[in-house]
Scaffold this motif. Structure first.
Motif, mmCIF file in Angstrom:
data_model
loop_
_atom_site.group_PDB
_atom_site.id
_atom_site.type_symbol
_atom_site.label_atom_id
_atom_site.label_comp_id
_atom_site.label_asym_id
_atom_site.label_seq_id
_atom_site.Cartn_x
_atom_site.Cartn_y
_atom_site.Cartn_z
ATOM 1 N N ALA A 1 0.831 -1.204 0.000
ATOM 2 C CA ALA A 1 0.000 0.000 0.000
ATOM 3 C C ALA A 1 0.858 1.244 0.000
ATOM 4 O O ALA A 1 0.609 2.196 -0.723
ATOM 5 N N ALA A 2 1.864 1.233 0.831
ATOM 6 C CA ALA A 2 2.844 2.329 0.893
ATOM 7 C C ALA A 2 2.172 3.684 1.000
ATOM 8 O O ALA A 2 2.603 4.656 0.390
ATOM 9 N N HIS A 3 1.070 3.745 1.816
ATOM 10 C CA HIS A 3 0.368 5.015 1.907
ATOM 11 C C HIS A 3 1.168 6.058 2.658
ATOM 12 O O HIS A 3 0.845 7.236 2.586
ATOM 13 N N LYS A 4 2.217 5.615 3.385
ATOM 14 C CA LYS A 4 3.086 6.584 4.040
ATOM 15 C C LYS A 4 4.172 7.076 3.107
ATOM 16 O O LYS A 4 4.904 7.989 3.432
ATOM 17 N N ASP A 5 4.275 6.454 1.957
ATOM 18 C CA ASP A 5 5.338 6.845 1.033
ATOM 19 C C ASP A 5 4.771 6.842 -0.386
ATOM 20 O O ASP A 5 5.032 5.932 -1.172
ATOM 21 N N LEU A 6 3.972 7.855 -0.690
ATOM 22 C CA LEU A 6 3.348 7.956 -2.003
ATOM 23 C C LEU A 6 4.394 7.967 -3.106
ATOM 24 O O LEU A 6 4.219 7.331 -4.148
ATOM 25 N N THR A 7 5.484 8.667 -2.890
ATOM 26 C CA THR A 7 6.513 8.772 -3.923
ATOM 27 C C THR A 7 7.061 7.405 -4.294
ATOM 28 O O THR A 7 7.191 7.073 -5.475
ATOM 29 N N ARG A 8 7.349 6.593 -3.283
ATOM 30 C CA ARG A 8 7.911 5.266 -3.557
ATOM 31 C C ARG A 8 6.906 4.384 -4.287
ATOM 32 O O ARG A 8 7.242 3.698 -5.261
ATOM 33 N N ALA A 9 5.662 4.403 -3.831
ATOM 34 C CA ALA A 9 4.640 3.563 -4.457
ATOM 35 C C ALA A 9 4.362 3.995 -5.890
ATOM 36 O O ALA A 9 4.221 3.163 -6.789
ATOM 37 N N SER B 1 5.148 14.602 -7.732
ATOM 38 C CA SER B 1 5.443 14.666 -9.155
ATOM 39 C C SER B 1 6.915 14.975 -9.398
ATOM 40 O O SER B 1 7.568 14.325 -10.221
ATOM 41 N N GLN B 2 7.438 15.957 -8.688
ATOM 42 C CA GLN B 2 8.843 16.322 -8.875
ATOM 43 C C GLN B 2 9.764 15.149 -8.550
ATOM 44 O O GLN B 2 10.719 14.862 -9.287
ATOM 45 N N GLN B 3 9.447 14.446 -7.466
ATOM 46 C CA GLN B 3 10.329 13.359 -7.031
ATOM 47 C C GLN B 3 10.200 12.127 -7.925
ATOM 48 O O GLN B 3 11.203 11.480 -8.254
ATOM 49 N N VAL B 4 8.975 11.806 -8.340
ATOM 50 C CA VAL B 4 8.783 10.628 -9.185
ATOM 51 C C VAL B 4 9.399 10.848 -10.560
ATOM 52 O O VAL B 4 10.039 9.948 -11.117
ATOM 53 N N ARG B 5 9.237 12.053 -11.123
ATOM 54 C CA ARG B 5 9.795 12.321 -12.451
ATOM 55 C C ARG B 5 11.311 12.194 -12.478
ATOM 56 O O ARG B 5 11.898 11.992 -13.547
ATOM 57 N N ALA B 6 11.950 12.304 -11.322
ATOM 58 C CA ALA B 6 13.408 12.156 -11.275
ATOM 59 C C ALA B 6 13.837 10.705 -11.451
ATOM 60 O O ALA B 6 15.013 10.436 -11.726
ATOM 61 N N ASN B 7 12.873 9.776 -11.330
ATOM 62 C CA ASN B 7 13.254 8.367 -11.327
ATOM 63 C C ASN B 7 12.403 7.463 -12.216
ATOM 64 O O ASN B 7 12.736 6.289 -12.383
ATOM 65 N N ALA B 8 11.304 8.001 -12.778
ATOM 66 C CA ALA B 8 10.409 7.135 -13.540
ATOM 67 C C ALA B 8 9.578 7.977 -14.504
ATOM 68 O O ALA B 8 9.420 9.186 -14.314
ATOM 69 N N PRO B 9 9.023 7.318 -15.541
ATOM 70 C CA PRO B 9 8.203 8.052 -16.537
ATOM 71 C C PRO B 9 6.831 8.436 -15.980
ATOM 72 O O PRO B 9 5.912 7.613 -15.920
ATOM 73 N N PHE B 10 6.715 9.687 -15.590
ATOM 74 C CA PHE B 10 5.491 10.199 -14.967
ATOM 75 C C PHE B 10 5.253 11.626 -15.445
ATOM 76 O O PHE B 10 6.187 12.399 -15.648
ATOM 77 N N LEU B 11 3.966 11.978 -15.620
ATOM 78 C CA LEU B 11 3.600 13.335 -16.019
ATOM 79 C C LEU B 11 2.348 13.764 -15.269
ATOM 80 O O LEU B 11 1.386 13.002 -15.158
ATOM 81 N N LEU B 12 2.369 14.990 -14.760
ATOM 82 C CA LEU B 12 1.204 15.593 -14.122
ATOM 83 C C LEU B 12 0.724 16.744 -15.002
ATOM 84 O O LEU B 12 1.504 17.649 -15.329
ATOM 85 N N VAL B 13 -0.548 16.716 -15.395
ATOM 86 C CA VAL B 13 -1.155 17.788 -16.179
ATOM 87 C C VAL B 13 -2.284 18.394 -15.359
ATOM 88 O O VAL B 13 -3.221 17.681 -14.965
ATOM 89 N N LEU B 14 -2.188 19.682 -15.088
ATOM 90 C CA LEU B 14 -3.193 20.398 -14.314
ATOM 91 C C LEU B 14 -3.931 21.362 -15.230
ATOM 92 O O LEU B 14 -3.312 22.030 -16.057
ATOM 93 N N ALA B 15 -5.236 21.448 -15.073
ATOM 94 C CA ALA B 15 -6.030 22.405 -15.839
ATOM 95 C C ALA B 15 -6.857 23.235 -14.875
ATOM 96 O O ALA B 15 -7.458 22.695 -13.937
ATOM 97 N N GLY B 16 -6.878 24.559 -15.088
ATOM 98 C CA GLY B 16 -7.641 25.416 -14.196
ATOM 99 C C GLY B 16 -7.821 26.815 -14.746
ATOM 100 O O GLY B 16 -7.289 27.168 -15.804
ATOM 101 N N THR B 17 -8.561 27.610 -14.020
ATOM 102 C CA THR B 17 -8.857 28.989 -14.409
ATOM 103 C C THR B 17 -7.649 29.884 -14.146
ATOM 104 O O THR B 17 -6.653 29.441 -13.557
ATOM 105 N N PRO B 18 -7.696 31.139 -14.570
ATOM 106 C CA PRO B 18 -6.522 32.010 -14.406
ATOM 107 C C PRO B 18 -6.068 32.216 -12.968
ATOM 108 O O PRO B 18 -4.953 32.701 -12.750
ATOM 109 N N GLY B 19 -6.869 31.856 -11.983
ATOM 110 C CA GLY B 19 -6.424 31.955 -10.595
ATOM 111 C C GLY B 19 -5.548 30.799 -10.155
ATOM 112 O O GLY B 19 -5.038 30.798 -9.029
ATOM 113 N N LEU B 20 -5.338 29.817 -11.031
ATOM 114 C CA LEU B 20 -4.560 28.634 -10.653
ATOM 115 C C LEU B 20 -3.122 28.942 -10.223
ATOM 116 O O LEU B 20 -2.648 28.367 -9.242
#
Length: 379
Positions: free
Chosen positions: A122-130, A162-181
């Motif tokens: 489960a590794a819920h204490k370590d999201l990055t590792r999981a 996201s920053q930590q996973v991208r350093a070690n594995a193929p991962f992408l985070l895409v965020l979409a939002g209004t101009p206040g994002l």
């Protein structure tokens, strides 16, 4: 009973248009990121799609999701409502397997309060590792819509992961939002988000040629042409705003089906216009009530006077500040907060990717006309 004609255009919230036009630059960046994932590498940055409502950010997410599916990249499509807390975030990104998924993350233990299950995998204490382990098995793209409403603590965890996973594995985070994002992301204590480079993508009104294509292409698939004068009139009245383009397309298609006309002419446009005008008026009344509820009606009218004097519907920030001061907002900090409020609602916004001098744009110029002409008070 005669069956209605099949639906062709999609004038709805988050609906994918029949022709996604005018987003070549955004699609190119997303395609490069997908290429990285397919090659087993992480893109050098996350991606943020930024723009006022109704411009097609969700449609771009749908397009990219389909592209990822075709390329055998796992897609996790999220909204803030699905991840209200850290536990939900972990479950979404690193779901537990087997019997573990049926067990609670926390259980009461008598007078000792609560104790966390230590579940293998489960590794819920370590999201990055999981998440890293998951991405090493197969690339993952996380697509988060309405990101401007994401809980700050959950967002901070997601950005750091996201920053930590991208350093070690193929991962992408895409965020979409209004101009206040951007302001919302800055409040998450993860300042590195701002170093996106080409990954910060504005999504605003379409160029004229793209607006025309968004109408012409779907009609052409049905063997229906649109006269040049009729097309020019529709594009002008749509303000090149993607939601309005879909409203117009739907109204024209229905009118065509009702009359059997072989082409969309000025007469067809004239017949369809009252229905479009009613929908636009309802939309603007909703936006008016929103501005009024947040105490921004006077400010919205003040800045509208600046934009309406410009053919390109743009203005410098100093001009907007002066307009707010002239409207009676004497305190500088209050003027900044007021402009931020108008920006969060997409009434005005500052598209990314500009070279100096930086210009602010009207979200929808005709909404400003509506404000200036006097929005009617709801009963």
């Amino acid at each position: 009973m005669r069956m209605p004609a099949p639906r062709l255009f999609q004038p709805g919230a988050g609906a994918t248009p029949p022709a996604l036009t005018g987003r070549d630059s955004q699609q190119a960046v997303l395609s490069r990121c997908l290429g990285d994932l397919v090659a087993g590498a992480a893109p050098p940055h996350d991606v943020v799609l930024l723009g006022p409502r109704g411009n097609g950010k969700t449609a771009l997410l749908h397009w990219f999701s389909a592209a990822c599916d075709t390329a055998s990249v796992d897609v996790v499509a999220l909204t803030p409502q699905r991840i209200p807390n850290h536990g939900a975030l972990v479950d979404a990104l690193a779901p537990r397997r087997g019997i573990a998924k049926w067990l609670p993350r926390k259980v009461g233990v008598g007078s000792l309060g609560s104790a966390e299950w230590e579940l293998e995998g489960a590794a819920h204490k370590d999201l990055t590792r999981a998440l890293t382990a998951r991405c090493r098995r197969r690339p993952v793209a996380v697509l988060l819509d309405e990101a401007h409403t994401l809980a700050l603590d959950v967002g901070g965890t997601l950005l750091n992961a996201s920053q930590q996973v991208r350093a070690n594995a193929p991962f992408l985070l895409v965020l979409a939002g209004t101009p206040g994002l951007p302001d919302h992301l800055s409040a998450m204590n993860a300042s590195f988000w701002s170093r996106l480079g080409e990954g910060l993508l504005g999504v605003g009104r379409l160029a004229r040629a793209a607006a025309e294509e968004a109408l012409v292409r779907p009609l052409a698939t049905q063997g229906v042409a649109i006269d040049a004068d009729a097309l020019s009139t529709v594009v002008e009245h749509s303000q090149r705003y993607p939601y309005f383009i879909q409203l117009w397309g739907d109204a024209l298609w229905k009118q065509h089906a009702a009359t059997g006309a072989t082409a969309i002419t000025a007469a067809v446009v004239a017949a369809a216009r009252p229905n479009v005008a009613a929908s636009v008026s309802d939309y603007y009344q909703s936006r008016y009530r929103e501005l009024r509820a947040q105490g921004l009606r006077t400010a919205a009218i003040a800045v509208a006077q600046i934009f309406q004097a410009r053919a390109d519907a743009t203005a410098r920030e100093q001009e907007l500040d002066a307009a707010l001061a002239a409207a009676g907002i004497e305190d500088a900090a209050e003027r900044i907060a007021t402009l931020d409020g108008l920006n969060r609602l997409g009434y005005v916004w500052c598209p990314p990717g500009q070279l100096p001098p930086i210009a602010w744009s009207a979200g929808i110029p005709s909404l400003m006309t509506f404000m200036l002409e006097g929005a009617s008070e709801p009963s």
